[in-house]
Design a protein around this motif. Structure first.
Motif, PDB file in Angstrom:
ATOM      1  N   THR A 166       0.824  -1.202   0.000  1.00 45.18           N
ATOM      2  CA  THR A 166       0.000   0.000   0.000  1.00 45.18           C
ATOM      3  C   THR A 166       0.865   1.262   0.000  1.00 45.18           C
ATOM      4  N   LYS A 167       0.269   2.342  -0.476  1.00 43.04           N
ATOM      5  CA  LYS A 167       0.968   3.615  -0.480  1.00 43.04           C
ATOM      6  C   LYS A 167       1.179   4.151   0.940  1.00 43.04           C
ATOM      7  N   ASP A 177       5.300   1.108  -2.653  1.00 49.16           N
ATOM      8  CA  ASP A 177       4.166   0.443  -1.999  1.00 49.16           C
ATOM      9  C   ASP A 177       4.600  -0.790  -1.215  1.00 49.16           C
ATOM     10  N   ASP A 178       5.762  -1.335  -1.539  1.00 49.41           N
ATOM     11  CA  ASP A 178       6.274  -2.521  -0.838  1.00 49.41           C
ATOM     12  C   ASP A 178       7.677  -2.229  -0.309  1.00 49.41           C
TER      13      ASP A 178
END
Length: 314
Positions: A166-167, A177-178
């Motif tokens: 997720t952002k 995001d990861d």
């Protein structure tokens, strides 16, 4: 032995060349002659004189380390890399080789044991840190994933993570995001440092995060934290942290002592960044290097201890 300058235009030796010659003579002959003379006069070897002449701390340990490394004895040289379970054996071997009777110097055995624990402990700590640095973050490993999620919970207790990718990770300073891609340089060492700081100095870590999210003076908290892990690692590898650990750890340095040093760097870098007021994050490398130089100067002080003040669970 090569010297930086071989002489001036007239062929006479320069001060630099004379210094090289003296250093060569001292290390290869004069030092051992002086040690022999002092042994005859005092009845004690160099290690005994060091233990008697200095109180516990970096000054004593560093001198003992130099003495051991400079020795012609294979036993003394090897003792600086003694494993934890072989320190006592090396103490016995050194006492035998130097013909030191415990009855005549009852404190020496204990002091030498302590010195070897500190000296060999630093080398063993580096190997442990290097091993953790080489451990790649693996999202398939449950313990790795739990540690990452723990970092979020410690820093953002009132905000639920919507999903694993997720952002939201950007809120604590990861690039994408990861977060797994951000650990490539320092491996699990980077994540472990971040979690240790957040777990043991929770309020301080949250304060630093709030500063990192400042609209003008902000920076990427996690990315900068991993960068500071690299700084701590390079200082350890170069030997620059020896005086700090010799002063702050009475026995052998453990992994937690490296993490505590990281906590100091993370907190102090934040203070440094805020005081310096950089124009933008684009100047990070410049101010990182300025901070690095500041820390290296502090580490030259024989009485140095870089310890974060305040509450800690350690």
């Amino acid at each position: 032995m090569a010297c930086p300058e071989e002489g001036n235009l007239l062929g006479s030796p320069t001060p630099t060349m004379l210094g090289c010659i003296f250093q060569y003579l001292y290390t290869s002959f004069l030092r051992f002659l002086l040690k022999w003379v002092l042994r005859q006069l005092t009845g004690k070897c160099e290690l005994q004189r060091i233990c008697m002449g200095y109180k516990p701390g970096a000054k004593r340990t560093a001198r003992a380390e130099y003495s051991l490394e400079s020795s012609k004895s294979k036993v003394l040289k090897a003792s600086v890399n003694a494993e934890e379970d072989t320190v006592e054996d090396y103490v016995e071997k050194i006492m035998k080789e130097k013909n030191i009777k415990e009855q005549k110097d009852p404190t020496f055995k204990k002091n030498l044991n302590s010195l070897l624990c500190q000296i060999s402990g630093y080398n063993n700590l580096y190997r442990s840190v290097e091993q953790l640095r080489k451990e790649v973050f693996d999202c398939e490993k449950e313990e790795h994933e739990k540690m990452l999620l723990k970092l979020w919970d410690l820093l953002m207790p009132s905000t639920k993570l919507e999903s694993r990718i997720t952002k939201q990770w950007g809120d604590i300073g990861f690039q994408g995001d990861d977060p797994k891609t951000d650990f490539r340089g320092m491996g699990m060492l980077g994540l472990t440092n971040l979690v240790f700081f957040s777990e043991n100095y929770t309020e301080a870590a949250r304060q630093v995060l709030s500063h990192a999210n400042h609209p003008k003076l902000g920076y990427s908290y996690a990315i900068v934290g991993i960068n500071l892990t690299e700084m701590a690692y390079s200082l350890l590898k170069s030997g620059a942290l020896k005086l700090h650990f010799y002063n702050s750890v009475e026995d052998r340095a453990q992994m937690k002592h490296f993490h505590l040093l990281y906590c100091y760097l993370a907190y102090e870098f934040n203070k440094f960044w805020i005081l310096e007021e950089p124009e933008s994050i684009m100047e990070f490398n410049l101010y990182r290097e300025k901070f690095h130089e500041k820390v290296k100067k502090l580490l030259l002080d024989p009485d140095v201890t870089l310890i974060l003040k305040g509450d800690s669970k350690n």
